[in-house]
Design a protein around this motif. Structure first.
Motif, PDB file in Angstrom:
ATOM      1  N   ASP A  44     -21.235  63.862 105.383  1.00  0.00           N
ATOM      2  CA  ASP A  44     -20.795  65.183 105.847  1.00  0.00           C
ATOM      3  C   ASP A  44     -19.320  65.188 106.227  1.00  0.00           C
ATOM      4  OD1 ASP A  44     -23.315  66.156 105.428  1.00  0.00           O
ATOM      5  OD2 ASP A  44     -23.943  66.047 107.526  1.00  0.00           O
ATOM      6  N   HIS A  49     -15.389  66.865 103.175  1.00  0.00           N
ATOM      7  CA  HIS A  49     -14.217  67.696 103.446  1.00  0.00           C
ATOM      8  C   HIS A  49     -12.959  67.194 102.744  1.00  0.00           C
ATOM      9  CE1 HIS A  49     -16.297  70.115 106.455  1.00  0.00           C
ATOM     10  NE2 HIS A  49     -16.800  68.997 106.949  1.00  0.00           N
ATOM     11  N   THR A  82      -6.227  66.955 105.857  1.00  0.00           N
ATOM     12  CA  THR A  82      -7.517  67.062 106.535  1.00  0.00           C
ATOM     13  C   THR A  82      -7.615  65.990 107.611  1.00  0.00           C
ATOM     14  OG1 THR A  82      -8.546  67.863 104.502  1.00  0.00           O
ATOM     15  CG2 THR A  82     -10.017  67.047 106.220  1.00  0.00           C
ATOM     16  N   ILE A 131     -10.463  64.747 110.714  1.00  0.00           N
ATOM     17  CA  ILE A 131     -11.757  64.944 111.366  1.00  0.00           C
ATOM     18  C   ILE A 131     -11.925  63.897 112.460  1.00  0.00           C
ATOM     19  CG2 ILE A 131     -14.263  65.001 111.048  1.00  0.00           C
ATOM     20  CD1 ILE A 131     -13.760  65.831 108.156  1.00  0.00           C
TER      21      ILE A 131
END
Length: 282
Positions: free
Chosen positions: A152, A156, A191, A193
């Protein structure tokens, strides 16, 4: 099996060939890429199989001091055998795999309903298998997370992105886009996370570190881990030293060792340090 099928799919992201390495304890499948920056090994315990037997070849006799050999196979020849198992698995009752030493072939037999037997004879090359030399238990940083959670996170990052950077501290783990000096940062999509330690099943960080490695091989590991619904352990050190992603189960063990970009004298990481490989000895 689903595990074997998933393994062959994920190693096809590393190399065009793999070592088929049977021993008395079980079957190891190994693969290393051409630049020696990625290594994968999956071990299927003998009790993973309905029946398992490993005997010395007639040529080697019973001499236990002989050089241990494995059988190198071309992955593209093996993949078509298992590629359709998701849709036709209900029609296959069992799969037999055995080595024919007389003509140097590994034989795959699929026993289907209504007495249909599909036999595939694949030529192999005898050689000494390589293994990555890396003691993951000596790494100052170790974590364990469910494979679905890791997938998960990586979803991205676009598939066209080659590398990802992971930064770890005692209070968080950060997956972020790798950027080098030549990249136009204003035009590139970045990106980032962050994951809290509470989201891990196990979390130990002894040294703050930041490493960059190839995403392609990691996605291959997750394909395998999700197929057997297993958590993934991560062991890492400083940049330039390998990062290890591993799976441990009662029947299956897997290790993916990936080289990280070397950070030379504080400058931007520029190249991968090849893994230290050696021939597998018994």
């Amino acid at each position: 099996s689903m595990g074997g099928q998933a393994y062959k799919g994920c190693t096809s992201r590393i190399s065009d060939e793999f070592w088929f390495d049977p021993t008395e304890k079980g079957l190891s499948l190994r693969s290393v890429n051409s630049s020696q920056s990625a290594y994968a090994c999956v071990f299927f315990s003998s009790i993973f199989f309905h029946h398992y037997s490993c005997r010395n070849t007639p040529e080697l006799g019973l001499n236990k001091n002989h050089t241990h050999l494995a059988y190198k196979l071309v992955i593209k020849a093996v993949l078509p055998i298992f590629r359709c198992l998701n849709t036709v698995e209900r029609n296959i009752e069992k799969c037999n795999i055995y080595t024919n030493f007389n003509d140097c072939h590994v034989v795959f037999q699929l026993f289907c309903k209504h007495g249909v037997v599909k036999t595939h004879n694949l030529a192999f090359q005898e050689c000494e298998p390589l293994q990555a030399v890396f003691a993951k238990h000596l790494c100052p940083n170790a974590m364990k997370i469910q494979s679905r959670q890791l997938s998960d996170i990586l979803i991205h990052f676009p598939t066209c992105q080659n590398e990802v950077t992971v930064a770890v501290t005692p209070v968080k783990v950060c997956f972020k886009t790798y950027t080098d000096e030549e990249m136009d940062f204003a035009k590139a999509m970045h990106t980032e996370i962050h994951i809290n330690p509470e989201e891990f099943e196990y979390f130990q960080v002894g040294v703050d570190t930041e490493v960059t490695f190839c995403l392609k091989e990691l996605r291959g590991l997750l394909t395998f881990a999700e197929a057997i619904t297993a958590p993934v352990s991560i062991h890492l050190d400083v940049s330039g030293k390998p990062v290890v992603f591993s799976i441990e189960d009662m029947l299956i063990e897997a290790s993916f060792v990936l080289a990280t970009l070397a950070d030379t004298e504080g400058r931007t990481p520029s190249h991968e340090s090849p893994l230290l490989l050696q021939c597998q000895k018994r």
